[in-house]
Design an enzyme around this catalytic site. Structure first.
Site, PDB file in Angstrom:
ATOM      1  N   VAL A  83       0.604  -1.114   0.014  1.00 17.87           N
ATOM      2  CA  VAL A  83      -0.222   0.077  -0.126  1.00 17.87           C
ATOM      3  C   VAL A  83       0.872   1.226   0.142  1.00 17.87           C
ATOM      4  O   VAL A  83       1.900   1.272   0.784  1.00 17.87           O
ATOM      5  CB  VAL A  83      -0.790  -0.077   1.139  1.00 17.87           C
ATOM      6  CG1 VAL A  83      -1.635   1.262   1.341  1.00 17.87           C
ATOM      7  CG2 VAL A  83      -1.913  -1.195   1.012  1.00 17.87           C
ATOM      8  N   ARG A  89      -3.235   2.655   6.455  1.00 16.53           N
ATOM      9  CA  ARG A  89      -4.138   2.492   7.807  1.00 16.53           C
ATOM     10  C   ARG A  89      -5.371   3.183   7.324  1.00 16.53           C
ATOM     11  O   ARG A  89      -6.128   4.099   8.364  1.00 16.53           O
ATOM     12  CB  ARG A  89      -3.415   3.214   9.005  1.00 16.53           C
ATOM     13  CG  ARG A  89      -2.339   2.578   9.473  1.00 16.53           C
ATOM     14  CD  ARG A  89      -2.166   1.269   9.507  1.00 16.53           C
ATOM     15  NE  ARG A  89      -0.958   0.692  10.047  1.00 16.53           N
ATOM     16  CZ  ARG A  89       0.195   0.225   8.996  1.00 16.53           C
ATOM     17  NH1 ARG A  89      -0.219   0.018   7.879  1.00 16.53           N
ATOM     18  NH2 ARG A  89       1.271  -0.135   9.747  1.00 16.53           N
ATOM     19  N   ARG A  90      -5.858   3.206   6.106  1.00 21.17           N
ATOM     20  CA  ARG A  90      -7.217   3.650   5.602  1.00 21.17           C
ATOM     21  C   ARG A  90      -8.079   2.465   5.287  1.00 21.17           C
ATOM     22  O   ARG A  90      -8.984   2.637   4.467  1.00 21.17           O
ATOM     23  CB  ARG A  90      -7.070   4.687   4.283  1.00 21.17           C
ATOM     24  CG  ARG A  90      -6.292   5.994   4.698  1.00 21.17           C
ATOM     25  CD  ARG A  90      -6.191   6.716   3.440  1.00 21.17           C
ATOM     26  NE  ARG A  90      -7.389   7.133   2.968  1.00 21.17           N
ATOM     27  CZ  ARG A  90      -7.604   7.544   1.676  1.00 21.17           C
ATOM     28  NH1 ARG A  90      -6.941   7.438   0.779  1.00 21.17           N
ATOM     29  NH2 ARG A  90      -9.191   7.744   1.361  1.00 21.17           N
ATOM     30  N   GLY A  91      -7.604   1.209   5.571  1.00 24.52           N
ATOM     31  CA  GLY A  91      -8.373   0.132   5.247  1.00 24.52           C
ATOM     32  C   GLY A  91      -8.010  -0.476   3.842  1.00 24.52           C
ATOM     33  O   GLY A  91      -8.814  -1.381   3.205  1.00 24.52           O
ATOM     34  N   ARG A  94      -7.176  -4.158   3.844  1.00 27.94           N
ATOM     35  CA  ARG A  94      -8.583  -5.166   4.343  1.00 27.94           C
ATOM     36  C   ARG A  94      -9.045  -5.010   3.156  1.00 27.94           C
ATOM     37  O   ARG A  94      -9.907  -6.301   2.979  1.00 27.94           O
ATOM     38  CB  ARG A  94      -9.243  -4.389   5.314  1.00 27.94           C
ATOM     39  CG  ARG A  94     -10.536  -4.923   5.935  1.00 27.94           C
ATOM     40  CD  ARG A  94     -10.848  -4.639   7.206  1.00 27.94           C
ATOM     41  NE  ARG A  94     -10.284  -4.987   8.356  1.00 27.94           N
ATOM     42  CZ  ARG A  94     -10.342  -6.088   9.031  1.00 27.94           C
ATOM     43  NH1 ARG A  94     -10.962  -7.203   8.687  1.00 27.94           N
ATOM     44  NH2 ARG A  94      -9.349  -6.517   9.966  1.00 27.94           N
ATOM     45  N   GLU A 118       5.661  -8.933   8.333  1.00 29.82           N
ATOM     46  CA  GLU A 118       5.719  -8.419   9.522  1.00 29.82           C
ATOM     47  C   GLU A 118       4.593  -9.641   9.928  1.00 29.82           C
ATOM     48  O   GLU A 118       3.569  -9.752   9.418  1.00 29.82           O
ATOM     49  CB  GLU A 118       5.068  -7.142  10.012  1.00 29.82           C
ATOM     50  CG  GLU A 118       6.267  -6.100   9.618  1.00 29.82           C
ATOM     51  CD  GLU A 118       5.693  -4.876   9.968  1.00 29.82           C
ATOM     52  OE1 GLU A 118       5.915  -4.434  11.302  1.00 29.82           O
ATOM     53  OE2 GLU A 118       5.414  -3.996   9.117  1.00 29.82           O
ATOM     54  N   TYR A 122      -1.005 -10.748   9.310  1.00 26.91           N
ATOM     55  CA  TYR A 122      -1.966 -11.460   8.525  1.00 26.91           C
ATOM     56  C   TYR A 122      -3.001 -12.360   9.350  1.00 26.91           C
ATOM     57  O   TYR A 122      -3.744 -12.849   9.121  1.00 26.91           O
ATOM     58  CB  TYR A 122      -1.403 -12.265   7.726  1.00 26.91           C
ATOM     59  CG  TYR A 122      -0.628 -11.573   6.557  1.00 26.91           C
ATOM     60  CD1 TYR A 122      -1.471 -11.183   5.329  1.00 26.91           C
ATOM     61  CD2 TYR A 122       0.686 -11.230   6.589  1.00 26.91           C
ATOM     62  CE1 TYR A 122      -0.955 -10.245   4.239  1.00 26.91           C
ATOM     63  CE2 TYR A 122       1.226 -10.165   5.288  1.00 26.91           C
ATOM     64  CZ  TYR A 122       0.377 -10.065   4.387  1.00 26.91           C
ATOM     65  OH  TYR A 122       0.825  -9.267   3.440  1.00 26.91           O
ATOM     66  N   PHE A 402       8.459 -15.846  -2.033  1.00 27.32           N
ATOM     67  CA  PHE A 402       7.872 -15.643  -3.345  1.00 27.32           C
ATOM     68  C   PHE A 402       7.108 -14.285  -3.166  1.00 27.32           C
ATOM     69  O   PHE A 402       6.707 -13.602  -2.153  1.00 27.32           O
ATOM     70  CB  PHE A 402       7.041 -16.507  -3.741  1.00 27.32           C
ATOM     71  CG  PHE A 402       5.795 -17.172  -2.821  1.00 27.32           C
ATOM     72  CD1 PHE A 402       4.716 -16.605  -2.670  1.00 27.32           C
ATOM     73  CD2 PHE A 402       6.075 -18.549  -2.013  1.00 27.32           C
ATOM     74  CE1 PHE A 402       4.031 -17.224  -1.708  1.00 27.32           C
ATOM     75  CE2 PHE A 402       5.387 -18.929  -1.142  1.00 27.32           C
ATOM     76  CZ  PHE A 402       4.190 -18.251  -0.753  1.00 27.32           C
TER      77      PHE A 402
HETATM   78  C1  LIG Z   1       2.785 -11.416   1.280  1.00 24.54           C
HETATM   79  C2  LIG Z   1       3.617 -10.063   1.098  1.00 24.54           C
HETATM   80  O1  LIG Z   1       3.610  -9.397   0.244  1.00 24.54           O
HETATM   81  S1  LIG Z   1       3.997  -9.470   2.884  1.00 24.54           S
HETATM   82  C3  LIG Z   1       4.317  -7.870   2.458  1.00 24.54           C
HETATM   83  C4  LIG Z   1       3.356  -6.811   3.109  1.00 24.54           C
HETATM   84  N1  LIG Z   1       3.890  -5.496   2.660  1.00 24.54           N
HETATM   85  C5  LIG Z   1       4.499  -4.759   3.239  1.00 24.54           C
HETATM   86  O2  LIG Z   1       5.128  -5.097   4.408  1.00 24.54           O
HETATM   87  C6  LIG Z   1       5.131  -3.393   2.690  1.00 24.54           C
HETATM   88  C7  LIG Z   1       4.908  -2.172   3.553  1.00 24.54           C
HETATM   89  N2  LIG Z   1       3.727  -2.041   4.349  1.00 24.54           N
HETATM   90  C8  LIG Z   1       2.682  -1.819   3.708  1.00 24.54           C
HETATM   91  O3  LIG Z   1       2.515  -1.454   2.416  1.00 24.54           O
HETATM   92  C9  LIG Z   1       1.280  -1.673   4.545  1.00 24.54           C
HETATM   93  O4  LIG Z   1       1.580  -1.101   5.836  1.00 24.54           O
HETATM   94  C10 LIG Z   1       0.574  -3.070   4.732  1.00 24.54           C
HETATM   95  C11 LIG Z   1       0.139  -3.426   3.409  1.00 24.54           C
HETATM   96  C12 LIG Z   1       1.205  -3.967   5.566  1.00 24.54           C
HETATM   97  C13 LIG Z   1      -0.711  -2.571   5.518  1.00 24.54           C
HETATM   98  O5  LIG Z   1      -1.819  -1.795   4.683  1.00 24.54           O
HETATM   99  P1  LIG Z   1      -2.566  -0.765   5.168  1.00 24.54           P
HETATM  100  O6  LIG Z   1      -3.780  -0.457   4.023  1.00 24.54           O
HETATM  101  O7  LIG Z   1      -2.021   0.381   5.854  1.00 24.54           O
HETATM  102  O8  LIG Z   1      -3.532  -1.973   6.179  1.00 24.54           O
HETATM  103  P2  LIG Z   1      -5.166  -1.580   6.783  1.00 24.54           P
HETATM  104  O9  LIG Z   1      -5.344   0.116   6.829  1.00 24.54           O
HETATM  105  O10 LIG Z   1      -6.177  -2.156   5.809  1.00 24.54           O
HETATM  106  O11 LIG Z   1      -4.971  -2.339   7.869  1.00 24.54           O
HETATM  107  C14 LIG Z   1      -5.842  -3.385   8.321  1.00 24.54           C
HETATM  108  C15 LIG Z   1      -5.611  -3.739   9.554  1.00 24.54           C
HETATM  109  O12 LIG Z   1      -4.009  -4.311   9.686  1.00 24.54           O
HETATM  110  C16 LIG Z   1      -3.480  -3.645  10.769  1.00 24.54           C
HETATM  111  N3  LIG Z   1      -2.044  -3.582  10.260  1.00 24.54           N
HETATM  112  C17 LIG Z   1      -1.617  -2.926   9.081  1.00 24.54           C
HETATM  113  N4  LIG Z   1      -0.349  -2.988   8.918  1.00 24.54           N
HETATM  114  C18 LIG Z   1       0.347  -3.557   9.826  1.00 24.54           C
HETATM  115  C19 LIG Z   1       1.533  -3.810  10.458  1.00 24.54           C
HETATM  116  N5  LIG Z   1       2.625  -3.656   9.549  1.00 24.54           N
HETATM  117  N6  LIG Z   1       1.656  -4.452  11.684  1.00 24.54           N
HETATM  118  C20 LIG Z   1       0.514  -4.486  12.296  1.00 24.54           C
HETATM  119  N7  LIG Z   1      -0.668  -4.584  12.144  1.00 24.54           N
HETATM  120  C21 LIG Z   1      -1.084  -3.802  10.887  1.00 24.54           C
HETATM  121  C22 LIG Z   1      -4.226  -2.457  11.022  1.00 24.54           C
HETATM  122  O13 LIG Z   1      -3.927  -1.709  12.082  1.00 24.54           O
HETATM  123  C23 LIG Z   1      -5.688  -2.628  10.632  1.00 24.54           C
HETATM  124  O14 LIG Z   1      -5.900  -3.366  11.876  1.00 24.54           O
HETATM  125  P3  LIG Z   1      -7.678  -3.410  12.055  1.00 24.54           P
HETATM  126  O15 LIG Z   1      -8.100  -4.169  11.179  1.00 24.54           O
HETATM  127  O16 LIG Z   1      -7.658  -4.098  13.708  1.00 24.54           O
HETATM  128  O17 LIG Z   1      -8.330  -2.042  12.294  1.00 24.54           O
END
Ligand SMILES: CC(=O)SCCNC(=O)CCNC(=O)[C@H](O)C(C)(C)COP(=O)(O)OP(=O)(O)OC[C@H]1O[C@@H](n2cnc3c(N)ncnc32)[C@H](O)[C@@H]1OP(=O)(O)O
Length: 402
Positions: A83, A89-91, A94, A118, A122, A402
């Site tokens: 993202v 953190r805008r959903g 999700r 992290e 998940y 992967f």
């Molecule tokens: C399989 C893979 O590719 S793993 C790679 C994952 N990507 C990364 O690590 C790249 C860097 N991080 C990002 O791009 C983003 O921070 C993401 C993808 C991890 C999260 O995206 P967001 O759009 O901010 O998440 P979103 O707002 O939908 O949050 C959903 C829930 O997850 C939680 N959450 C999101 N990111 C994290 C995190 N890094 N650690 C803990 N909780 C998190 C939020 O608090 C929220 O919790 P809730 O449902 O209890 O309110």
């Protein structure tokens, strides 16, 4: 919120790849970013858009995962989840997870799996740690127990072009027997063993050590210290079809000259080296999570592997994100083969869908998950029976991110 969610077009793979490398804090040259878009499938990659701008995306690669008893089966290899930092953190994640799981339920694979950047991310989406890897650090020339048989076949170093076809054949020979190993097409192979200067981080090009029944691919790093050479040997992949090949390939890396330590960061948790060495404490071992598994459809998923003992039990499953799984399911295993049907009968075991994901590859005891409050026994004795039916012959092992 005015998000639009849809799958990507071919042209949108590059913007997604740019978001991904930036999120992973890489300054990857543009030509390299473009080179690997072939790994991704636009029609299986969901994107979230706002006012036409791509805010985030999550992909699925179509691959096979070796399951207990049934061998390689299709699974959704979830990857490049990202993202834009300005929209976190805008959903967005999700929405991506919800759309992706709905699409999988609608005719896709029954199981999804990923490597988590992290571990806190998940679980809320129904994923659970299903397999681990061990980082091994072994001093050079660590001795085997007496009478370990390394066979008579020599391990020889082979140039990359000659090695690759042999390596692929050997991998294909072993893959169906190792729970957690995944399929690779040609693009995935090229990516896994990409070996430009940029990929090496100060280490050597890959070395390919081949045995008729296995291989080890590694890089070297010279390190000259006052007390002598203390180079490093970093194992990328270790594949052996026989105990003799395992022993011979380990001797090859352990006996390499000018090396202080052999480092293998993605070994199986039941790698035999611990029992091959005369002094197992010479190995430093650190465990960490590898594959996280998500049961997409309880009935299709549980029927896709076999079980180590027969059971006839009712499982009451709770699944917040995928309501189609929340139900009571009768799991009937005869001669290892499962039949899974919805039932109005009373539950023997009550569990969160994450418990099933965790146990799915046969490496996690369901009995241990009661302490984590993911499983509760209703009928005395049923949990023990269920737990031992799920256990596999080997620890699951996935060594490819992967
Ligand atoms: C399989 C893979 O590719 S793993 C790679 C994952 N990507 C990364 O690590 C790249 C860097 N991080 C990002 O791009 C983003 O921070 C993401 C993808 C991890 C999260 O995206 P967001 O759009 O901010 O998440 P979103 O707002 O939908 O949050 C959903 C829930 O997850 C939680 N959450 C999101 N990111 C994290 C995190 N890094 N650690 C803990 N909780 C998190 C939020 O608090 C929220 O919790 P809730 O449902 O209890 O309110």
């Amino acid at each position: 919120m005015s998000f639009t969610v849809r799958t990507l077009t071919e042209d949108e793979l590059l913007p997604h790849a740019r978001l991904t490398v930036a999120a992973f804090m890489l300054d990857t040259p543009e030509e390299r970013i473009g080179r690997w878009t072939g790994l991704h499938e636009p029609d299986r990659t969901h994107g979230v858009f706002e006012d036409g701008a791509l805010l985030g995306a999550a992909g699925v690669q179509t691959r096979h995962l070796t399951l207990p008893g049934t061998g390689p089966r299709p699974f959704a290899a979830v990857t490049t989840v990202v993202v834009d930092p300005g929209h976190r953190r805008r959903g967005v994640l999700r929405r991506l997870m919800t759309e992706q799981l709905t699409a999988l339920h609608d005719g896709g694979e029954p199981v999804a799996a990923l490597w988590a950047s992290e571990a806190a991310i998940y679980g809320r989406f129904g994923y659970a740690m299903a397999s681990e890897v061990v980082r091994l650090e072994i001093p050079q020339r660590a001795a085997f127990r007496p009478r370990v048989d390394i066979g008579t076949d020599r391990v020889r170093l082979v140039a990359r072009d000659e090695a690759l076809p042999l390596v692929k054949d050997l991998y294909e020979r072993v893959r169906p027997t190792r729970t957690g190993w995944i399929s690779r097409n040609d693009v995935q192979w090229a990516y896994f063993l990409s070996d430009d200067e940029w990929d090496r981080h100060g280490q050597s090009a890959y070395r390919y050590a081949l045995h008729p029944d296995g291989y080890v691919v590694y890089r070297l790093k010279a390190d000259w210290q006052d007390r002598g050479p203390r180079g490093e040997l970093h194992v990328r992949e270790f594949v052996a079809a026989t105990p003799e090949a395992t022993a011979a390939l380990y001797r090859h890396v352990l006996d390499a000259d000018l090396i202080g330590e052999i480092k293998y960061s993605v070994a199986a948790t039941d790698d035999p080296i611990v029992h091959l060495l005369a002094d197992s404490r010479l190995i430093r071992r650190r465990r960490s999570d590898s594959l996280w598994v998500r049961i997409v459809d309880v009935d299709r998923a549980l029927a896709s592997r076999t079980y180590s003992s027969d059971v006839d039990l009712v499982l009451e499953v709770a699944d917040d994100l995928c309501p189609w799984n929340t139900d009571r399911w009768r799991l009937t295993v005869r001669d290892g083969v499962a039949e899974v049907t919805r039932t109005p009968d009373e539950a023997d075991v009550v569990l969160d869908v994450r418990a099933l994901g965790s146990a799915f590859l046969g490496g996690q005891r369901l009995t241990s998950l009661t302490g984590a409050q993911l499983v509760a026994e209703v009928t005395p004795g049923s949990l023990r029976a269920l737990s031992s039916a799920f256990l596999g012959d080997h620890d699951p092992h996935c060594h490819e991110i992967f």
